[in-house]
Design an enzyme around this catalytic site. Structure first.
Site, PDB file in Angstrom:
ATOM      1  N   ASP A  68      -6.470   1.361   1.036  1.00 28.99           N
ATOM      2  CA  ASP A  68      -6.528   1.552   2.481  1.00 28.99           C
ATOM      3  C   ASP A  68      -7.942   1.219   2.947  1.00 28.99           C
ATOM      4  O   ASP A  68      -8.761   0.706   2.184  1.00 28.99           O
ATOM      5  CB  ASP A  68      -6.128   2.975   2.866  1.00 28.99           C
ATOM      6  CG  ASP A  68      -7.150   4.016   2.417  1.00 28.99           C
ATOM      7  OD1 ASP A  68      -8.075   3.673   1.644  1.00 28.99           O
ATOM      8  OD2 ASP A  68      -7.030   5.182   2.832  1.00 28.99           O
ATOM      9  N   LYS A  73       0.828  -1.201   0.000  1.00 25.19           N
ATOM     10  CA  LYS A  73       0.000   0.000   0.000  1.00 25.19           C
ATOM     11  C   LYS A  73       0.865   1.256   0.000  1.00 25.19           C
ATOM     12  O   LYS A  73       0.631   2.187  -0.785  1.00 25.19           O
ATOM     13  CB  LYS A  73      -0.937   0.013   1.204  1.00 25.19           C
ATOM     14  CG  LYS A  73      -1.876   1.216   1.239  1.00 25.19           C
ATOM     15  CD  LYS A  73      -2.717   1.233   2.499  1.00 25.19           C
ATOM     16  CE  LYS A  73      -1.889   1.672   3.697  1.00 25.19           C
ATOM     17  NZ  LYS A  73      -2.707   1.834   4.916  1.00 25.19           N
TER      18      LYS A  73
END
Length: 231
Positions: free
Chosen positions: A138, A120
């Site tokens: 997220d 991420k």
């Protein structure tokens, strides 16, 4: 969500916010990498408060090494997990200086080899700093993708792969930001503010809240319906 609906979904978000950006504050690519690393399990607001003074002193990996782990901790002690994050950021700076000439690599594999950098974080850096068509999933993007029906998945990676397949041009670079901002300010976790959502008619969520203060609509076949069927 069908192909034409997905295009319209992003077209409307783009119309409202033509140039979306991360809410993390930074002055260069290295500072962005540090900020995103610190933002894990923390808010952007909290990270920005901690990094303003830090980034006035630290602009390069070598600056971070000169500051040292204890000096870094003094700046970020208001951020959750600051001890482990400080350790990772210092180790990251050492590798960047030793193996990358003090530069942040423009490569996901190289980024994820850095301490404290997962997929991420790497995707955020590649997107924000290098304009890559990446999707950093997220909690907000995961929720918006599943709730709307845009790209359903049981894991962040599954959602990311779905977005890679479904998000059309010219929205691929900005889509990451539009979804985060939409999830943060409109499609909230506990109470989605459907009554002021620009894409509510495209959304497949069955528990929509049509007006402020109203109770969520009951999903078809949901718990309440099942309860009412009992004798």
């Amino acid at each position: 969500m069908k192909k034409d609906q997905i295009f319209e979904f992003f077209r409307r978000l783009a119309e409202t916010n033509p140039s979306p950006e991360t809410e993390l504050e930074y002055g260069n690519v290295y500072q962005l990498l540090v900020a995103v690393t610190l933002s894990a399990q923390a808010t952007d607001v909290g990270v920005n408060k901690a990094t303003r003074a830090l980034f006035a002193k630290v602009k390069t990996p070598q600056d971070m090494l000169d500051l040292g782990e204890e000096g870094l901790k003094a700046h970020i002690k208001t951020i959750g997990l600051f001890n482990s994050k400080a350790k990772n950021v210092i180790a990251m700076a050492e590798i960047l200086v030793r193996e990358h000439g003090g530069e942040v690599p423009n490569d996901r594999d190289a980024l994820t080899l850095l301490p404290g950098v997962g997929r991420k974080t790497a995707n955020v850096v590649l997107n924000c700093a290098f304009g890559a068509e990446t999707f950093a999933v997220d909690t907000h993007i995961f929720r918006v993708s599943n709730r709307t029906g845009l790209a359903k998945g049981k894991t962040p990676l599954a959602v990311e792969k779905g977005l890679e397949k479904k998000v059309p041009q010219p929205f691929r670079v900005g889509s990451h930001h539009w979804m985060i901002l939409h999830g943060r300010y409109v499609c909230k976790a506990r109470t989605p503010e459907c009554w002021r959502c620009d894409v509510v008619d495209l959304c497949g969520y069955k528990g929509k809240i049509p007006e402020k203060g109203a109770k969520p609509a009951t999903p078809v076949g949901g718990a309440r319906a099942a309860k009412e069927k009992k004798p």
